[in-house]
Every structure is written in C-alpha cells, then in structure tokens.
Design a protein around this motif. Structure first.
Motif, PDB file in Angstrom:
ATOM      1  N   GLU A 146       0.831  -1.216   0.000  1.00  0.00           N
ATOM      2  CA  GLU A 146       0.000   0.000   0.000  1.00  0.00           C
ATOM      3  C   GLU A 146       0.859   1.257   0.000  1.00  0.00           C
ATOM      4  N   LEU A 147       1.951   1.202   0.782  1.00  0.00           N
ATOM      5  CA  LEU A 147       2.853   2.359   0.798  1.00  0.00           C
ATOM      6  C   LEU A 147       3.517   2.551  -0.564  1.00  0.00           C
ATOM      7  N   ARG A 148       3.885   1.452  -1.235  1.00  0.00           N
ATOM      8  CA  ARG A 148       4.489   1.544  -2.563  1.00  0.00           C
ATOM      9  C   ARG A 148       3.504   2.160  -3.548  1.00  0.00           C
ATOM     10  N   GLN A 149       2.244   1.685  -3.472  1.00  0.00           N
ATOM     11  CA  GLN A 149       1.233   2.245  -4.377  1.00  0.00           C
ATOM     12  C   GLN A 149       1.053   3.740  -4.128  1.00  0.00           C
ATOM     13  N   ARG A 150       1.020   4.111  -2.880  1.00  0.00           N
ATOM     14  CA  ARG A 150       0.862   5.535  -2.559  1.00  0.00           C
ATOM     15  C   ARG A 150       2.067   6.335  -3.051  1.00  0.00           C
ATOM     16  N   ALA A 151       3.249   5.711  -2.773  1.00  0.00           N
ATOM     17  CA  ALA A 151       4.472   6.407  -3.210  1.00  0.00           C
ATOM     18  C   ALA A 151       4.476   6.539  -4.731  1.00  0.00           C
ATOM     19  N   ALA A 152       4.058   5.448  -5.432  1.00  0.00           N
ATOM     20  CA  ALA A 152       4.031   5.500  -6.896  1.00  0.00           C
ATOM     21  C   ALA A 152       2.997   6.506  -7.366  1.00  0.00           C
ATOM     22  N   ALA A 153       1.827   6.496  -6.714  1.00  0.00           N
ATOM     23  CA  ALA A 153       0.791   7.440  -7.109  1.00  0.00           C
ATOM     24  C   ALA A 153       1.249   8.877  -6.884  1.00  0.00           C
ATOM     25  N   LEU A 154       1.906   9.094  -5.752  1.00  0.00           N
ATOM     26  CA  LEU A 154       2.424  10.445  -5.476  1.00  0.00           C
ATOM     27  C   LEU A 154       3.517  10.836  -6.490  1.00  0.00           C
ATOM     28  N   ALA A 155       4.356   9.832  -6.809  1.00  0.00           N
ATOM     29  CA  ALA A 155       5.438  10.103  -7.770  1.00  0.00           C
ATOM     30  C   ALA A 155       4.850  10.428  -9.135  1.00  0.00           C
ATOM     31  N   GLU A 160       3.635  14.180 -13.284  1.00  0.00           N
ATOM     32  CA  GLU A 160       2.666  14.802 -14.191  1.00  0.00           C
ATOM     33  C   GLU A 160       2.617  16.320 -13.982  1.00  0.00           C
ATOM     34  N   SER A 161       2.707  16.667 -12.739  1.00  0.00           N
ATOM     35  CA  SER A 161       2.665  18.119 -12.490  1.00  0.00           C
ATOM     36  C   SER A 161       3.948  18.808 -12.986  1.00  0.00           C
ATOM     37  N   GLN A 162       5.041  18.097 -12.923  1.00  0.00           N
ATOM     38  CA  GLN A 162       6.302  18.698 -13.357  1.00  0.00           C
ATOM     39  C   GLN A 162       6.577  18.478 -14.843  1.00  0.00           C
ATOM     40  N   ILE A 163       5.957  17.519 -15.427  1.00  0.00           N
ATOM     41  CA  ILE A 163       6.229  17.215 -16.838  1.00  0.00           C
ATOM     42  C   ILE A 163       5.766  18.355 -17.753  1.00  0.00           C
ATOM     43  N   GLY A 164       4.681  18.930 -17.359  1.00  0.00           N
ATOM     44  CA  GLY A 164       4.194  20.042 -18.178  1.00  0.00           C
ATOM     45  C   GLY A 164       5.201  21.189 -18.219  1.00  0.00           C
ATOM     46  N   ASN A 165       5.984  21.352 -17.191  1.00  0.00           N
ATOM     47  CA  ASN A 165       6.969  22.404 -17.119  1.00  0.00           C
ATOM     48  C   ASN A 165       8.215  22.054 -17.936  1.00  0.00           C
ATOM     49  N   TYR A 166       8.565  20.790 -17.997  1.00  0.00           N
ATOM     50  CA  TYR A 166       9.806  20.384 -18.638  1.00  0.00           C
ATOM     51  C   TYR A 166       9.630  19.972 -20.100  1.00  0.00           C
ATOM     52  N   LEU A 167       8.495  19.506 -20.438  1.00  0.00           N
ATOM     53  CA  LEU A 167       8.305  19.016 -21.794  1.00  0.00           C
ATOM     54  C   LEU A 167       7.479  20.022 -22.610  1.00  0.00           C
TER      55      LEU A 167
END
Length: 187
Positions: A146-155, A160-167
């Motif tokens: 569950e922690l991995r899923q949360r960590a992956a979801a957060l990542a 996604e939030s940062q990709i718009g800035n870089y790409l």
C-alpha cells in the motif's frame, strides 16, 4: 428263665423270714408268691419285655434311621454349600481380577488421551504461532504494498505536475518516437 426261678425261691425264703418277723409285732413285707401275685407281675414284665422290645426296638430303629438320614442330608447340604461358596469365591476373584484389568486399561487410556491432548495442544499452539507470524507478515507486506502504491501514485502525480513544465511539444514528440523505437516500431 432259670434266673427268674432262682429269684422267686430266694424271694419266698426271705418272705417267710419277714412273715415270722412281722408276726412278732413289726412292720414287714409279704413275700408269699401266691398271695402277692408275684408270678403275675413276672409274666407281665416278661411279656412287656419280649413284645415291647420289638415294638420299642422298631420305633428306636426308625428314629435312628431318621436321624441318620437327617445327618446325611445335612452333610450333603453342607458339601453343596461349601461347593457353592467355593464357586462364588472363585467368581469373586475373577470379578476382582476383571475390575483390576479394567482399571489398568482405563488408566492407560487416560494416559494415552492425556498425551494425545497435550500433543494436539502443542500443534495448535504452533499453528497459532505460524498463523500469527504469517498474518503479521501478510499485514506487513500489505502495508508495504500500500505504501508503494501511494508512493508510486504520489510520484506519478508529481511527475505529471512537473512534466508540463519540462516538456514542450517537440520534446514530447521526441520522447514518443524513442518509446516507439524501443518497442520495435519504425520511425
């Protein structure tokens, strides 16, 4: 019979002496055989003895026979009672031996049951411990997943939030083309 005549003559001689003594003025017995009916008494006694002996002897013989039969019956009953007592004592001994065997078997069965219960309890404790460890491990793995899923979801969210800035559009097209080339497509 000769003894009787001898007694009769002796009695008459004694009687005559007493008669003479009585006549002199004293108390005496009359031993005159004819006068005192001594012969009649002797005949009656002889008849009673002769015929009474058979009658009384028969009665006594019957009584003796009855007593002997009663004694034999009593001895027979005593032997039967002794035999029955011996049989009952033997049955008692067998019953006591059987009771002892049953008691020993019951004790052995109780000991076997006790050992089986203790062994089962030990197995149950072991199963509970293993189940507890497995349950703890499963809970731990579930928590980690569950922690991995949360960590992956957060990542992913962060990327996604940062990709718009870089790409930009060109960088995105280049990334798509490289991904297709890696997958085996032609570009």
């Amino acid at each position: 019979m000769g003894t009787f005549l001898l007694l009769a003559t002796a009695g008459s001689a004694a009687a005559s002496e007493l008669v003479e003594a009585t006549e002199e003025g004293g108390f005496g017995l009359n031993f005159d055989i004819l006068e005192t009916n001594l012969i009649n008494l002797a005949i009656i006694i002889f008849v009673l003895f002769y015929f009474g002996r058979k009658f009384l002897g028969g009665i006594l013989t019957e009584r003796r026979s009855a007593i002997e039969t009663a004694i034999q019956d009593a001895e027979k009953r005593q032997r039967e009672a002794a035999s029955a007592l011996a049989g009952q004592q033997q049955k008692l001994a067998q019953a006591q031996a059987e009771a002892e065997r049953i008691r020993a078997t019951a004790e052995q069965n109780a000991q076997t049951a006790k050992e089986a219960i203790l062994a089962q309890a030990a197995q149950d404790v072991e199963v509970i411990q293993v189940t507890g460890v497995q349950g703890t491990n499963a809970d731990q793995e579930r928590a980690i997943a569950e922690l991995r899923q949360r960590a992956a979801a957060l990542a992913v969210q962060r990327v996604e939030s940062q990709i718009g800035n870089y790409l930009n559009d060109g960088a995105q097209q280049q990334l798509i083309d490289r991904s297709i080339a890696l997958l085996g497509g032609n570009s």
